[in-house]
Structures are given as structure tokens and as C-alpha cells.
Scaffold this motif. Structure first.
Motif, PDB file in Angstrom:
ATOM      1  N   GLN A   1      46.210  43.533  38.497  1.00  0.00           N
ATOM      2  CA  GLN A   1      45.281  43.018  39.496  1.00  0.00           C
ATOM      3  C   GLN A   1      44.532  44.153  40.170  1.00  0.00           C
ATOM      4  O   GLN A   1      43.339  44.056  40.440  1.00  0.00           O
ATOM      5  CB  GLN A   1      46.027  42.171  40.524  1.00  0.00           C
ATOM      6  CG  GLN A   1      45.118  41.471  41.501  1.00  0.00           C
ATOM      7  CD  GLN A   1      44.187  40.478  40.821  1.00  0.00           C
ATOM      8  OE1 GLN A   1      44.511  39.863  39.816  1.00  0.00           O
ATOM      9  NE2 GLN A   1      43.004  40.312  41.366  1.00  0.00           N
ATOM     10  N   LEU A   2      45.232  45.248  40.456  1.00  0.00           N
ATOM     11  CA  LEU A   2      44.589  46.423  41.056  1.00  0.00           C
ATOM     12  C   LEU A   2      43.479  46.937  40.158  1.00  0.00           C
ATOM     13  O   LEU A   2      42.371  47.212  40.622  1.00  0.00           O
ATOM     14  CB  LEU A   2      45.623  47.525  41.315  1.00  0.00           C
ATOM     15  CG  LEU A   2      45.042  48.883  41.722  1.00  0.00           C
ATOM     16  CD1 LEU A   2      44.254  48.784  43.016  1.00  0.00           C
ATOM     17  CD2 LEU A   2      46.165  49.910  41.841  1.00  0.00           C
ATOM     18  N   ALA A   3      43.751  47.072  38.861  1.00  0.00           N
ATOM     19  CA  ALA A   3      42.736  47.559  37.924  1.00  0.00           C
ATOM     20  C   ALA A   3      41.515  46.645  37.926  1.00  0.00           C
ATOM     21  O   ALA A   3      40.370  47.113  37.955  1.00  0.00           O
ATOM     22  CB  ALA A   3      43.323  47.675  36.519  1.00  0.00           C
ATOM     23  N   LEU A   4      41.759  45.340  37.932  1.00  0.00           N
ATOM     24  CA  LEU A   4      40.671  44.369  37.947  1.00  0.00           C
ATOM     25  C   LEU A   4      39.861  44.465  39.239  1.00  0.00           C
ATOM     26  O   LEU A   4      38.621  44.552  39.209  1.00  0.00           O
ATOM     27  CB  LEU A   4      41.234  42.959  37.779  1.00  0.00           C
ATOM     28  CG  LEU A   4      40.246  41.803  37.829  1.00  0.00           C
ATOM     29  CD1 LEU A   4      39.282  41.885  36.651  1.00  0.00           C
ATOM     30  CD2 LEU A   4      40.982  40.481  37.828  1.00  0.00           C
ATOM     31  N   GLN A   5      40.549  44.467  40.375  1.00  0.00           N
ATOM     32  CA  GLN A   5      39.847  44.528  41.660  1.00  0.00           C
ATOM     33  C   GLN A   5      39.113  45.850  41.844  1.00  0.00           C
ATOM     34  O   GLN A   5      38.018  45.884  42.394  1.00  0.00           O
ATOM     35  CB  GLN A   5      40.824  44.301  42.813  1.00  0.00           C
ATOM     36  CG  GLN A   5      41.255  42.873  42.953  1.00  0.00           C
ATOM     37  CD  GLN A   5      41.995  42.618  44.248  1.00  0.00           C
ATOM     38  OE1 GLN A   5      41.965  43.412  45.176  1.00  0.00           O
ATOM     39  NE2 GLN A   5      42.673  41.494  44.319  1.00  0.00           N
ATOM     40  N   GLN A   6      39.722  46.944  41.405  1.00  0.00           N
ATOM     41  CA  GLN A   6      39.080  48.243  41.551  1.00  0.00           C
ATOM     42  C   GLN A   6      37.801  48.302  40.712  1.00  0.00           C
ATOM     43  O   GLN A   6      36.771  48.792  41.161  1.00  0.00           O
ATOM     44  CB  GLN A   6      40.036  49.364  41.146  1.00  0.00           C
ATOM     45  CG  GLN A   6      39.508  50.732  41.492  1.00  0.00           C
ATOM     46  CD  GLN A   6      40.583  51.793  41.423  1.00  0.00           C
ATOM     47  OE1 GLN A   6      41.780  51.510  41.518  1.00  0.00           O
ATOM     48  NE2 GLN A   6      40.163  53.023  41.258  1.00  0.00           N
ATOM     49  N   SER A   7      37.852  47.751  39.510  1.00  0.00           N
ATOM     50  CA  SER A   7      36.674  47.709  38.656  1.00  0.00           C
ATOM     51  C   SER A   7      35.560  46.884  39.304  1.00  0.00           C
ATOM     52  O   SER A   7      34.393  47.297  39.322  1.00  0.00           O
ATOM     53  CB  SER A   7      37.041  47.111  37.293  1.00  0.00           C
ATOM     54  OG  SER A   7      35.886  46.959  36.501  1.00  0.00           O
ATOM     55  N   ARG A   8      35.918  45.741  39.858  1.00  0.00           N
ATOM     56  CA  ARG A   8      34.921  44.896  40.532  1.00  0.00           C
ATOM     57  C   ARG A   8      34.319  45.611  41.735  1.00  0.00           C
ATOM     58  O   ARG A   8      33.114  45.534  41.980  1.00  0.00           O
ATOM     59  CB  ARG A   8      35.560  43.582  40.979  1.00  0.00           C
ATOM     60  CG  ARG A   8      35.838  42.639  39.846  1.00  0.00           C
ATOM     61  CD  ARG A   8      36.450  41.358  40.356  1.00  0.00           C
ATOM     62  NE  ARG A   8      36.746  40.453  39.259  1.00  0.00           N
ATOM     63  CZ  ARG A   8      37.586  39.439  39.346  1.00  0.00           C
ATOM     64  NH1 ARG A   8      38.203  39.186  40.492  1.00  0.00           N
ATOM     65  NH2 ARG A   8      37.810  38.667  38.315  1.00  0.00           N
ATOM     66  N   TRP A   9      35.166  46.300  42.493  1.00  0.00           N
ATOM     67  CA  TRP A   9      34.682  47.013  43.675  1.00  0.00           C
ATOM     68  C   TRP A   9      33.715  48.125  43.255  1.00  0.00           C
ATOM     69  O   TRP A   9      32.676  48.329  43.882  1.00  0.00           O
ATOM     70  CB  TRP A   9      35.852  47.586  44.473  1.00  0.00           C
ATOM     71  CG  TRP A   9      35.379  48.285  45.693  1.00  0.00           C
ATOM     72  CD1 TRP A   9      35.264  49.626  45.883  1.00  0.00           C
ATOM     73  CD2 TRP A   9      34.892  47.686  46.892  1.00  0.00           C
ATOM     74  NE1 TRP A   9      34.748  49.893  47.117  1.00  0.00           N
ATOM     75  CE2 TRP A   9      34.509  48.721  47.753  1.00  0.00           C
ATOM     76  CE3 TRP A   9      34.740  46.360  47.308  1.00  0.00           C
ATOM     77  CZ2 TRP A   9      33.995  48.475  49.023  1.00  0.00           C
ATOM     78  CZ3 TRP A   9      34.221  46.123  48.575  1.00  0.00           C
ATOM     79  CH2 TRP A   9      33.860  47.170  49.411  1.00  0.00           C
ATOM     80  N   GLU A  10      34.042  48.852  42.203  1.00  0.00           N
ATOM     81  CA  GLU A  10      33.171  49.934  41.727  1.00  0.00           C
ATOM     82  C   GLU A  10      31.833  49.379  41.249  1.00  0.00           C
ATOM     83  O   GLU A  10      30.785  49.974  41.498  1.00  0.00           O
ATOM     84  CB  GLU A  10      33.885  50.738  40.642  1.00  0.00           C
ATOM     85  CG  GLU A  10      35.016  51.575  41.218  1.00  0.00           C
ATOM     86  CD  GLU A  10      35.984  52.144  40.183  1.00  0.00           C
ATOM     87  OE1 GLU A  10      35.867  51.790  38.981  1.00  0.00           O
ATOM     88  OE2 GLU A  10      36.858  52.923  40.592  1.00  0.00           O
TER      89      GLU A  10
END
Length: 113
Positions: free
Chosen positions: A90-99
């Protein structure tokens, strides 16, 4: 301007991302999570207790973090949270979306000439 004037209100969903990112470094109790975010953001981001603990409970309910009671460095009983495998995904997904959002915002705020 006072330092308080430079603080940033958290956008919806960013608190989850900040908590998950902080827990990459290992298990931590709530106060330490808030302190870490405040320190790393150079006091620009402050997580209030009234927001932090409901967010931690929500993340635990989703299976993104797990918790257990331990003694803190000061010898007091504290609930320590750790990132789960599902939480890492989930962190990887959210971090990608934030970037992606940050890139899009930069394009709007500083359009190419």
C-alpha cells in the motif's frame, strides 16, 4: 511570520502515507511517529493526537499495520506499530500516486514557457 505560519495542513490521505513511510524504519509508538514526521519536515508537518490515533486504528483495521504492547524507552507501556507486507504494498502504491500528483501540481504551478 511565526513558525506556526509555515506549517502545512495535511491533505486528505497524506496522514496514512506519512505513517506508513515512517514505519518503514521499524516499529514505533504513536508519539514517536508524530515526533519523527515533525522533525523530518523541519516542523512544517505536525500530526495532532486527535488525528494520529484514529488513523493508526484505521490502518490496523485494514491490515496495513500491526500493533503490540511493549515497554517504551522510558519504561512505560506503549502500543508499538509495525508495517505489514500488505502495508508495504500500500505504501508503494500511495507513494507512487503522491509523486504523480506532485509532478502534475508542479506542471500547473510552474508551466513551461
Amino acid at each position: 511570520m511565526s513558525p506556526a505560519d509555515h506549517r502545512v495542513d495535511l491533505l486528505y490521505g497524506t496522514l496514512d502515507l506519512l505513517i506508513l513511510r515512517t514505519l518503514v524504519y521499524g516499529p514505533s509508538h504513536g508519539h514517536a511517529i508524530a515526533r519523527y514526521v515533525r522533525h523530518v519536515s523541519e516542523d512544517a508537518l505536525r500530526i495532532e493526537t486527535g488525528s494520529l490515533y484514529p488513523a493508526l486504528h484505521k490502518l490496523e483495521g485494514r491490515g496495513w499495520i500491526a500493533a503490540e504492547w511493549k515497554k517504551s524507552d522510558k519504561g512505560k507501556r506503549a502500543r508499538y506499530y509495525r508495517l505489514t507486507l500488505t502495508g508495504r504494498k500500500q505504501l508503494a502504491l500511495q507513494q507512487s500516486r503522491w509523486e504523480q500528483l506532485a509532478v502534475a501540481m508542479a506542471r500547473v504551478l510552474r508551466p513551461a514557457d
